[in-house]
Design an enzyme around this catalytic site. Structure first.
Site, PDB file in Angstrom:
ATOM      1  N   ASP A 184       0.786  -1.207   0.008  1.00  0.00           N
ATOM      2  CA  ASP A 184       0.007  -0.016   0.029  1.00  0.00           C
ATOM      3  C   ASP A 184       0.879   1.442   0.044  1.00  0.00           C
ATOM      4  OD1 ASP A 184      -2.208  -1.784   0.299  1.00  0.00           O
ATOM      5  OD2 ASP A 184      -1.993  -1.621   2.498  1.00  0.00           O
ATOM      6  N   LYS A 193       2.185   2.150  -4.912  1.00  0.00           N
ATOM      7  CA  LYS A 193       3.008   1.628  -6.141  1.00  0.00           C
ATOM      8  C   LYS A 193       2.395   1.840  -7.543  1.00  0.00           C
ATOM      9  CE  LYS A 193       3.241  -2.461  -4.375  1.00  0.00           C
ATOM     10  NZ  LYS A 193       2.965  -2.154  -3.164  1.00  0.00           N
ATOM     11  N   GLY A 241       0.317   4.256  -8.660  1.00  0.00           N
ATOM     12  CA  GLY A 241       0.546   5.510  -9.281  1.00  0.00           C
ATOM     13  C   GLY A 241       1.839   5.576  -9.918  1.00  0.00           C
ATOM     14  N   ASN A 261      -4.615 -10.433  -4.122  1.00  0.00           N
ATOM     15  CA  ASN A 261      -4.513 -10.040  -2.747  1.00  0.00           C
ATOM     16  C   ASN A 261      -4.002  -8.429  -2.839  1.00  0.00           C
ATOM     17  OD1 ASN A 261      -2.094 -10.774  -3.804  1.00  0.00           O
ATOM     18  ND2 ASN A 261      -1.321 -11.393  -1.691  1.00  0.00           N
ATOM     19  N   ALA A 262      -3.576  -7.774  -4.441  1.00  0.00           N
ATOM     20  CA  ALA A 262      -2.779  -6.755  -4.407  1.00  0.00           C
ATOM     21  C   ALA A 262      -3.651  -5.614  -4.901  1.00  0.00           C
ATOM     22  CB  ALA A 262      -1.835  -7.154  -5.341  1.00  0.00           C
ATOM     23  N   GLY A 263      -4.239  -5.043  -4.128  1.00  0.00           N
ATOM     24  CA  GLY A 263      -5.205  -4.018  -4.326  1.00  0.00           C
ATOM     25  C   GLY A 263      -4.537  -2.725  -5.004  1.00  0.00           C
ATOM     26  N   HIS A 264      -4.815  -2.262  -6.173  1.00  0.00           N
ATOM     27  CA  HIS A 264      -4.190  -0.899  -6.458  1.00  0.00           C
ATOM     28  C   HIS A 264      -5.327  -0.201  -7.094  1.00  0.00           C
ATOM     29  CE1 HIS A 264      -2.721  -4.426  -8.866  1.00  0.00           C
ATOM     30  NE2 HIS A 264      -3.207  -3.645  -9.942  1.00  0.00           N
ATOM     31  N   THR A 314      -5.869 -11.409   3.113  1.00  0.00           N
ATOM     32  CA  THR A 314      -7.170 -10.856   2.350  1.00  0.00           C
ATOM     33  C   THR A 314      -8.127 -11.858   1.929  1.00  0.00           C
ATOM     34  OG1 THR A 314      -5.639 -11.239   0.459  1.00  0.00           O
ATOM     35  CG2 THR A 314      -5.545  -9.386   1.232  1.00  0.00           C
ATOM     36  N   GLN A 367       2.426  -5.989  -3.114  1.00  0.00           N
ATOM     37  CA  GLN A 367       2.782  -5.953  -1.547  1.00  0.00           C
ATOM     38  C   GLN A 367       4.332  -5.206  -1.453  1.00  0.00           C
ATOM     39  OE1 GLN A 367       1.920  -9.336  -3.027  1.00  0.00           O
ATOM     40  NE2 GLN A 367      -0.034  -8.562  -2.567  1.00  0.00           N
ATOM     41  N   THR A 384      -7.816  -1.566  -0.154  1.00  0.00           N
ATOM     42  CA  THR A 384      -8.367  -1.539  -1.390  1.00  0.00           C
ATOM     43  C   THR A 384      -9.297  -2.779  -1.625  1.00  0.00           C
ATOM     44  OG1 THR A 384      -6.531  -0.547  -2.376  1.00  0.00           O
ATOM     45  CG2 THR A 384      -8.113  -0.898  -3.730  1.00  0.00           C
ATOM     46  N   GLY A 417     -11.588  -3.083   2.173  1.00  0.00           N
ATOM     47  CA  GLY A 417     -12.034  -1.987   3.014  1.00  0.00           C
ATOM     48  C   GLY A 417     -11.869  -1.698   4.557  1.00  0.00           C
ATOM     49  N   ASP A 423       1.793  14.964   0.419  1.00  0.00           N
ATOM     50  CA  ASP A 423       0.544  15.918   0.712  1.00  0.00           C
ATOM     51  C   ASP A 423      -0.174  15.642   1.897  1.00  0.00           C
ATOM     52  OD1 ASP A 423       0.146  13.818  -0.993  1.00  0.00           O
ATOM     53  OD2 ASP A 423      -1.862  14.472  -0.822  1.00  0.00           O
TER      54      ASP A 423
HETATM   55  P1  IMP Z   1      -2.281 -12.748   1.878  1.00  0.00           P
HETATM   56  O1  IMP Z   1      -1.155 -12.116   1.156  1.00  0.00           O
HETATM   57  O2  IMP Z   1      -3.791 -12.792   1.697  1.00  0.00           O
HETATM   58  O3  IMP Z   1      -1.982 -14.179   2.433  1.00  0.00           O
HETATM   59  O4  IMP Z   1      -2.151 -12.008   3.527  1.00  0.00           O
HETATM   60  C1  IMP Z   1      -0.822 -11.940   4.113  1.00  0.00           C
HETATM   61  C2  IMP Z   1      -0.401 -10.558   4.748  1.00  0.00           C
HETATM   62  O5  IMP Z   1      -0.139  -9.822   3.786  1.00  0.00           O
HETATM   63  C3  IMP Z   1      -1.706  -9.969   5.295  1.00  0.00           C
HETATM   64  O6  IMP Z   1      -1.085  -9.187   6.495  1.00  0.00           O
HETATM   65  C4  IMP Z   1      -2.240  -9.059   4.200  1.00  0.00           C
HETATM   66  O7  IMP Z   1      -2.917  -8.072   4.987  1.00  0.00           O
HETATM   67  C5  IMP Z   1      -1.119  -8.624   3.740  1.00  0.00           C
HETATM   68  N1  IMP Z   1      -1.086  -8.124   2.470  1.00  0.00           N
HETATM   69  C6  IMP Z   1      -1.539  -9.018   1.341  1.00  0.00           C
HETATM   70  N2  IMP Z   1      -1.622  -8.291   0.360  1.00  0.00           N
HETATM   71  C7  IMP Z   1      -1.340  -6.912   0.387  1.00  0.00           C
HETATM   72  C8  IMP Z   1      -1.386  -5.674  -0.244  1.00  0.00           C
HETATM   73  O8  IMP Z   1      -1.444  -5.710  -1.431  1.00  0.00           O
HETATM   74  N3  IMP Z   1      -1.363  -4.535   0.584  1.00  0.00           N
HETATM   75  C9  IMP Z   1      -1.047  -4.765   1.752  1.00  0.00           C
HETATM   76  N4  IMP Z   1      -1.002  -5.814   2.802  1.00  0.00           N
HETATM   77  C10 IMP Z   1      -1.027  -7.008   1.837  1.00  0.00           C
END
Ligand code: IMP
Length: 456
Positions: free
Chosen positions: A12, A15, A17, A37-40, A127, A232, A324, A327, A358
């Protein structure tokens, strides 16, 4: 040449942007690890796109590649592609045939394990996307790969081996009933086979699957510029992060080679840009020595700084610090500089992009965790175990705050237009981390970025 973008903190960092800004000059954008798992969030032409699997470059007309190091949920992939097409985009996404597939039972098992662990305060706060169980099966040599979806016999054989074992886990280890307690279809060979064969057909019909290393090597030979988009962050890398509160892959730069099929000399010959958020945020449980305030269910009982809750709330609201994907409110804290020094060494950063400067504007004072004290000694980088990290006390340095200004004008005018105290903060970070500032994010849109260096 290649440019690798890596999160230097806990994910978070914004990246997407930076990939968006630098990706303009790239032809191909490759994800090399992780999955949905990678919300962007990508802002393009005034529209906001929330993605979790599709590489963000694909929104801007680049070829997006999911490398062999990724774990791919085809349902998410097609949902995201369909949603982009509905919004009149025409994303070109390729998927490595060697990438592993997230199957329905992986998601179920992710949830079951987290439930059990939460009883003992061991939950990673995942996630819930089935990431860990899919990488477990990859390492356990019982996974299903994207290439298997194109080959009915192999797909069936793989499922016939794996599914009964997953069923036994649910019934014998978790003591639950498939059908009553968990979705029966997630543990049914035939149901999974039919659904995933259909995904395989669609991947083949749309010509989406590739031998990733070969595809990328050919594109390089043809003169294309390749960007690796890490998901991540370094501190949740399975090897170099705060185990066990980590994700199950390697977001760090070395994985760009392994997870794409191009060699380390190719990745190392390019630039590695570390993305830093000007403060710290985290979704999930575990220690966080510079945490401000606390978040119920995530901050450990003796963690955080309850007296600083207003400050935490200010940063959370200004920075939109809500997951992302999930929530959930994110935990926030001051910049953790030992974490950045660790990330710079692990990844070999050649430059830094500092985001969200900012967000801190308008505060009288900004602090950073400059070092830790552990057992009476000063540490400049992270200790090897998370238990020791939990015992680290942050030693703070204070910086004078900077005013809130018209950031879009600053972005147009360049680095020197950043308020002086903000520049002092950035220069301190660059000095401590040992890498120059390449860009500064001063707002959510790509045009709200002060570009100092263009790595391509
Ligand atoms: P997983 O990747 O869903 O197995 O989650 C394992 C750990 O990585 C947890 O603490 C999640 O909150 C964290 N995590 C996984 N993907 C992200 C991401 O894109 N941003 C921030 N934390 C993440």
């Amino acid at each position: 040449m290649t440019v690798t973008i890596v999160g230097s903190q806990l994910g978070d960092e914004g990246k997407g942007g930076i990939v968006d800004v630098y990706g303009d000059a790239a032809d191909v954008v490759v994800r090399y690890q992780g999955g949905d798992n990678a919300g962007h969030t990508v802002v393009h032409d005034g529209h906001e796109y929330k993605l979790s699997l599709v590489p963000s470059g694909a929104v801007r007309g680049k070829v997006g590649v999911l490398g062999n190091g990724c774990v791919v949920n085809p349902a998410t992939l097609f949902e995201e592609l369909d949603a982009l097409r509905e919004r009149s985009l025409d994303p070109d996404v390729r998927v490595a045939e060697r990438a592993h597939v997230i199957l329905p039972y992986h998601r179920t098992l992710d949830g079951l394990e987290e439930d059990v662990k939460s009883d003992e305060d061991l939950a990673a706060g995942t996630t819930g996307r089935g990431i860990g169980p899919t990488y477990e099966d990859k390492a356990g040599r019982r996974g299903v790969r994207v290439g298997d979806l194109l080959d009915p016999e192999t797909l069936r054989a793989r499922l016939e081996y794996a599914v009964p074992r997953k069923r036994a886990l649910v019934e014998d280890v978790y003591d639950l009933d498939v059908g009553d307690d968990v979705d029966a279809d997630a543990f049914d060979v035939e149901a999974i086979y039919e659904r995933y064969r259909e995904f395989g057909r669609r991947l083949a019909d749309e010509g989406m699957t590739v031998d990733c290393g070969r595809f990328l090597a050919e594109r390089r030979e043809a003169g294309d510029r390749i960007m690796f988009e890490g998901a991540q962050g370094t501190a949740i890398d399975i090897d170099h992060g705060i185990y066990p509160y980590v994700t199950s892959s390697n977001p760090t730069a070395g994985a760009a080679a392994v997870g794409s099929g191009l060699g380390p000399t190719v990745v190392g010959d390019g630039e590695v840009v570390g993305i830093v958020k000007a403060y710290l945020s985290r979704v999930g449980t575990g220690p966080l020595p510079t945490e401000l305030g606390s978040v119920d269910g995530q901050t450990p009982p003796d963690g955080g700084r309850p007296g600083e809750s207003d400050l935490a709330e200010f940063i959370r609201e200004e920075g939109g610090e809500y997951g992302t994907v999930t929530g959930r409110p994110r935990r926030v804290g001051w910049l953790d500089v030992p974490m950045l020094r660790h990330a710079a060494r692990v990844n070999g950063f050649t430059g830094l992009a500092v985001n969200h400067l900012d967000v801190l504007a308008g505060l009288d004072e900004v602090q950073v965790g400059h070092s830790y004290t552990l057992d009476g000694e000063e540490l400049l980088t992270m200790p090897t175990t998370t238990e020791k990290w939990a015992d680290c006390e942050a030693n703070f340095r204070r910086f004078e705050g900077w005013p809130d200004v018209e950031w879009s004008t600053v972005a147009e005018d360049g680095y020197d237009a950043i308020p002086e105290n903000g520049r002092a903060y950035l220069e301190y970070v660059a000095e401590e981390v040992g890498a120059p500032i390449y860009a500064v994010g001063v707002g959510p849109g790509r045009e709200e970025t002060v570009v100092v260096e263009t790595p391509f």
